[in-house]
Design a protein around this motif. Structure first.
Motif, PDB file in Angstrom:
ATOM      1  N   ILE A   1       0.724  -1.109  -0.017  1.00 28.80           N
ATOM      2  CA  ILE A   1      -0.096  -0.001   0.174  1.00 28.80           C
ATOM      3  C   ILE A   1       0.909   1.206   0.022  1.00 28.80           C
ATOM      4  O   ILE A   1       1.586   1.437   0.850  1.00 28.80           O
ATOM      5  N   SER A   2       0.776   2.144  -0.988  1.00 26.73           N
ATOM      6  CA  SER A   2       1.474   3.161  -1.039  1.00 26.73           C
ATOM      7  C   SER A   2       1.162   4.360  -0.333  1.00 26.73           C
ATOM      8  O   SER A   2      -0.155   4.229   0.433  1.00 26.73           O
ATOM      9  N   ALA A   3       1.854   5.373   0.113  1.00 28.32           N
ATOM     10  CA  ALA A   3       1.563   6.252   1.039  1.00 28.32           C
ATOM     11  C   ALA A   3       0.207   7.201   0.536  1.00 28.32           C
ATOM     12  O   ALA A   3      -0.766   7.446   1.322  1.00 28.32           O
ATOM     13  N   THR A   4       0.089   7.219  -0.895  1.00 35.44           N
ATOM     14  CA  THR A   4      -1.060   8.127  -1.402  1.00 35.44           C
ATOM     15  C   THR A   4      -2.176   7.252  -0.982  1.00 35.44           C
ATOM     16  O   THR A   4      -3.374   7.599  -0.913  1.00 35.44           O
ATOM     17  N   MET A   5      -2.492   5.888  -1.384  1.00 41.43           N
ATOM     18  CA  MET A   5      -3.422   5.300  -1.290  1.00 41.43           C
ATOM     19  C   MET A   5      -3.777   4.980   0.368  1.00 41.43           C
ATOM     20  O   MET A   5      -4.923   5.192   0.627  1.00 41.43           O
ATOM     21  N   ALA A   6      -2.649   5.011   1.014  1.00 41.18           N
ATOM     22  CA  ALA A   6      -2.998   4.958   2.580  1.00 41.18           C
ATOM     23  C   ALA A   6      -3.807   6.135   2.989  1.00 41.18           C
ATOM     24  O   ALA A   6      -4.730   6.246   3.559  1.00 41.18           O
ATOM     25  N   LYS A   7      -3.221   7.349   2.577  1.00 40.52           N
ATOM     26  CA  LYS A   7      -3.761   8.618   2.934  1.00 40.52           C
ATOM     27  C   LYS A   7      -5.444   8.544   2.257  1.00 40.52           C
ATOM     28  O   LYS A   7      -6.520   8.951   3.195  1.00 40.52           O
ATOM     29  N   LYS A   8      -5.844   8.091   1.062  1.00 46.02           N
ATOM     30  CA  LYS A   8      -7.194   8.034   0.794  1.00 46.02           C
ATOM     31  C   LYS A   8      -7.955   7.171   1.622  1.00 46.02           C
ATOM     32  O   LYS A   8      -9.242   7.292   1.780  1.00 46.02           O
ATOM     33  N   LEU A   9      -7.479   5.701   2.011  1.00 47.16           N
ATOM     34  CA  LEU A   9      -8.030   5.098   2.986  1.00 47.16           C
ATOM     35  C   LEU A   9      -8.384   5.450   4.267  1.00 47.16           C
ATOM     36  O   LEU A   9      -9.352   5.439   4.848  1.00 47.16           O
ATOM     37  N   ILE A  10      -7.477   6.248   4.817  1.00 52.60           N
ATOM     38  CA  ILE A  10      -7.683   7.093   6.182  1.00 52.60           C
ATOM     39  C   ILE A  10      -8.557   7.928   5.931  1.00 52.60           C
ATOM     40  O   ILE A  10      -9.517   8.017   7.021  1.00 52.60           O
ATOM     41  N   ASP A  11      -8.749   8.695   4.915  1.00 54.20           N
ATOM     42  CA  ASP A  11      -9.583   9.865   4.899  1.00 54.20           C
ATOM     43  C   ASP A  11     -11.007   9.026   4.745  1.00 54.20           C
ATOM     44  O   ASP A  11     -12.203   9.793   4.954  1.00 54.20           O
ATOM     45  N   ALA A  12     -11.059   7.909   4.186  1.00 58.16           N
ATOM     46  CA  ALA A  12     -12.380   7.117   4.021  1.00 58.16           C
ATOM     47  C   ALA A  12     -12.790   6.616   5.603  1.00 58.16           C
ATOM     48  O   ALA A  12     -13.889   6.299   5.554  1.00 58.16           O
ATOM     49  N   GLY A  13     -12.106   6.660   6.513  1.00 53.93           N
ATOM     50  CA  GLY A  13     -12.312   6.346   7.913  1.00 53.93           C
ATOM     51  C   GLY A  13     -11.850   4.987   8.259  1.00 53.93           C
ATOM     52  O   GLY A  13     -12.121   4.500   9.447  1.00 53.93           O
ATOM     53  N   VAL A  14     -10.933   4.409   7.408  1.00 55.54           N
ATOM     54  CA  VAL A  14     -10.277   3.241   7.765  1.00 55.54           C
ATOM     55  C   VAL A  14      -9.237   3.445   8.996  1.00 55.54           C
ATOM     56  O   VAL A  14      -8.675   4.525   9.216  1.00 55.54           O
ATOM     57  N   ALA A  15      -9.532   2.520  10.287  1.00 58.30           N
ATOM     58  CA  ALA A  15      -8.730   2.655  11.471  1.00 58.30           C
ATOM     59  C   ALA A  15      -7.180   2.321  11.619  1.00 58.30           C
ATOM     60  O   ALA A  15      -6.575   2.677  12.553  1.00 58.30           O
ATOM     61  N   ALA A  16      -7.014   1.628  10.732  1.00 63.07           N
ATOM     62  CA  ALA A  16      -5.518   1.196  10.449  1.00 63.07           C
ATOM     63  C   ALA A  16      -5.221   0.549   9.368  1.00 63.07           C
ATOM     64  O   ALA A  16      -6.026   0.278   8.522  1.00 63.07           O
ATOM     65  N   ILE A  17      -3.809   0.607   9.008  1.00 64.44           N
ATOM     66  CA  ILE A  17      -3.455   0.154   7.608  1.00 64.44           C
ATOM     67  C   ILE A  17      -2.507  -1.097   7.937  1.00 64.44           C
ATOM     68  O   ILE A  17      -1.430  -1.043   8.710  1.00 64.44           O
ATOM     69  N   ASP A  18      -2.760  -2.093   7.034  1.00 62.70           N
ATOM     70  CA  ASP A  18      -1.526  -3.197   7.058  1.00 62.70           C
ATOM     71  C   ASP A  18      -1.060  -2.969   5.526  1.00 62.70           C
ATOM     72  O   ASP A  18      -1.595  -3.505   4.797  1.00 62.70           O
ATOM     73  N   VAL A  19       0.359  -2.596   5.415  1.00 62.36           N
ATOM     74  CA  VAL A  19       0.802  -2.463   4.162  1.00 62.36           C
ATOM     75  C   VAL A  19       1.073  -3.754   3.361  1.00 62.36           C
ATOM     76  O   VAL A  19       1.048  -3.590   2.018  1.00 62.36           O
ATOM     77  N   ALA A  20       1.029  -4.767   4.309  1.00 59.28           N
ATOM     78  CA  ALA A  20       1.281  -6.130   3.446  1.00 59.28           C
ATOM     79  C   ALA A  20       2.077  -5.985   2.005  1.00 59.28           C
ATOM     80  O   ALA A  20       1.724  -6.184   0.935  1.00 59.28           O
ATOM     81  N   GLY A  21       3.509  -5.706   2.320  1.00 65.41           N
ATOM     82  CA  GLY A  21       4.305  -5.249   0.804  1.00 65.41           C
ATOM     83  C   GLY A  21       4.872  -6.554   0.318  1.00 65.41           C
ATOM     84  O   GLY A  21       4.634  -7.917   0.741  1.00 65.41           O
ATOM     85  N   ALA A  22       5.719  -6.174  -0.822  1.00 59.01           N
ATOM     86  CA  ALA A  22       6.293  -7.403  -1.498  1.00 59.01           C
ATOM     87  C   ALA A  22       7.681  -7.978  -0.862  1.00 59.01           C
ATOM     88  O   ALA A  22       8.154  -7.175   0.000  1.00 59.01           O
ATOM     89  N   GLY A  23       7.979  -9.170  -1.292  1.00 63.04           N
ATOM     90  CA  GLY A  23       9.210  -9.708  -0.763  1.00 63.04           C
ATOM     91  C   GLY A  23       9.071 -11.162  -0.077  1.00 63.04           C
ATOM     92  O   GLY A  23       9.833 -11.596   0.534  1.00 63.04           O
ATOM     93  N   GLY A  24       7.681 -11.608   0.153  1.00 65.84           N
ATOM     94  CA  GLY A  24       7.332 -12.612   0.794  1.00 65.84           C
ATOM     95  C   GLY A  24       6.648 -13.549  -0.248  1.00 65.84           C
ATOM     96  O   GLY A  24       6.918 -13.899  -1.097  1.00 65.84           O
ATOM     97  N   THR A  25       5.342 -14.061   0.350  1.00 62.09           N
ATOM     98  CA  THR A  25       4.592 -14.970  -0.669  1.00 62.09           C
ATOM     99  C   THR A  25       4.076 -14.228  -1.828  1.00 62.09           C
ATOM    100  O   THR A  25       3.439 -13.185  -1.555  1.00 62.09           O
ATOM    101  N   SER A  26       3.948 -14.681  -2.857  1.00 63.53           N
ATOM    102  CA  SER A  26       3.817 -14.147  -4.275  1.00 63.53           C
ATOM    103  C   SER A  26       2.284 -14.640  -4.538  1.00 63.53           C
ATOM    104  O   SER A  26       2.222 -15.893  -4.934  1.00 63.53           O
ATOM    105  N   TRP A  27       1.267 -14.074  -4.396  1.00 60.67           N
ATOM    106  CA  TRP A  27      -0.022 -14.424  -4.875  1.00 60.67           C
ATOM    107  C   TRP A  27      -0.307 -14.426  -6.259  1.00 60.67           C
ATOM    108  O   TRP A  27      -1.154 -15.138  -6.780  1.00 60.67           O
TER     109      TRP A  27
END
Length: 343
Positions: free
Chosen positions: A198-224
């Motif tokens: 989750i990028s900083a830009t998208m996190a801000k949009k989600l936070i503005d929408a009312g999301v209470a927490a962010i789990d970035v779940a970034g790349a580098g582990g299991t590849s779906w």
């Protein structure tokens, strides 16, 4: 060929346990940093305190058993073992997507672990894209009730849905629906990716929408992407899985950018964390909680004792980082220059 949600869950579990579906070249990004070793910490190792708090609940360590599975008998056994360890060590836990429990209520017990862990921080889980299909407030409340959950994870997985042969790819208008949900549900909503970040830009949009927490779940582990590619029944979808196997934002990059732009949001770091050193690095970069999935899945597939042993070593590794950086508490890891970028 048509696939049921239940058979897809079984496929996911089998592939994760039996195949190499990790990112090939892209790392979680923690290799760009190193801790500043303190040769004279001036504290007793026994004084090191790894407990913390997240979303108002006290935790024995800043650890989350990340969302993984449910919907099959094997998944039920795995969730049972994970929940017992979470209760024993007072750490947080999420379950896999509960869409299958909405479609087939008789499968709800494969997720329902609250009786095994009455006071842990427990997260329900549903794909955000389902808000554009057959799910809404009622179904979200249903999965929360199945778990007696403290929060609802809405997972965001556009790449996975693209590669899934039967994927749901209409993501139009979801932000407004997430905002409505955040206003209507009685528990906090957590936005989580599934391994592409989750990028900083998208996190801000989600936070503005009312999301209470962010789990970035970034790349580098299991590849779906690789998992869905391996499930594919046609060459086109297999090729997509191979092409996009290493797609995404490294976890470390997500943590630093989201924290810099949203300094107060409760932040979970997941995506390629494999040991307590990774956990400590994530905390030092600005996360409040660190989630691991693959290591816990491997341990839970083996035995309850293996899960218990894994938590013990993770806590020991985190404690060692604190001690060798002169940090008495988890919060102390976030002092300036405790963790340095090396390139």
């Amino acid at each position: 060929m048509e696939f049921s949600t239940e058979s897809r869950k079984a496929d996911h579990l089998r592939i994760c346990l039996e195949s190499d579906v990790q990112f090939r070249q892209k790392t979680n990004g923690f290799d760009r940093y190193r801790f500043t070793h303190c040769c004279l910490p001036e504290i007793n190792l026994g004084e090191v305190e790894v407990s913390t708090e997240f979303l108002g609940k006290s935790l024995g360590a800043p650890l989350l058993i990340s969302s993984m599975t449910g919907g099959t008998e094997q998944a039920k056994l795995i969730n049972t073992r994970l929940a017992r360890a979470a209760f024993k060590h007072k750490i947080a836990m999420g379950v896999g997507s509960q869409r299958v429990a909405v479609e087939k209520p008789e499968l709800a017990p494969t997720f329902a672990v609250r009786s095994l862990a009455p006071d842990i921080l427990l997260f329900a889980n549903l794909g955000a894209v389902q808000l554009n299909y057959s799910h809404g407030l009622e179904q979200c409340q249903q999965v929360i009730d199945i778990l007696e959950a403290d929060a609802l994870i809405l997972h965001l997985n556009p790449l996975q849905e693209c590669i899934q042969t039967e994927g749901d790819t209409n993501f139009r208008g979801l932000l407004d629906k997430i905002a409505d949900l955040c206003c209507s549900l009685p528990v906090p909503v957590i936005a989580k990716e599934v391994g592409n970040g989750i990028s900083a830009t998208m996190a801000k949009k989600l936070i503005d929408a009312g999301v209470a927490a962010i789990d970035v779940a970034g790349a580098g582990g299991t590849s779906w992407a690789r998992i869905e590619g391996q499930r594919a029944t046609d060459p086109r979808q297999w090729r997509l899985g191979e092409t996009f196997a290493d797609w995404g934002l490294p976890t470390a990059e997500c943590i630093t950018e989201v924290r810099a732009n949203s300094p107060d949001i409760p932040l979970i770091a997941s995506g390629g964390l494999r040991n307590g050193l990774d956990v400590a690095s994530a905390i030092a970069l600005g996360a409040d909680l660190a989630g691991l999935a693959w290591p816990f899945l491997q341990a839970a597939a083996e035995s309850e004792a293996a899960v218990d042993s894994l938590v013990d070593i993770l806590v020991a590794e985190i404690s060692t980082v604190l001690f060798c950086t002169g940090s008495r508490t988890i919060k102390d890891l976030q002092r300036p220059q405790v963790l340095r970028a090396i390139y």
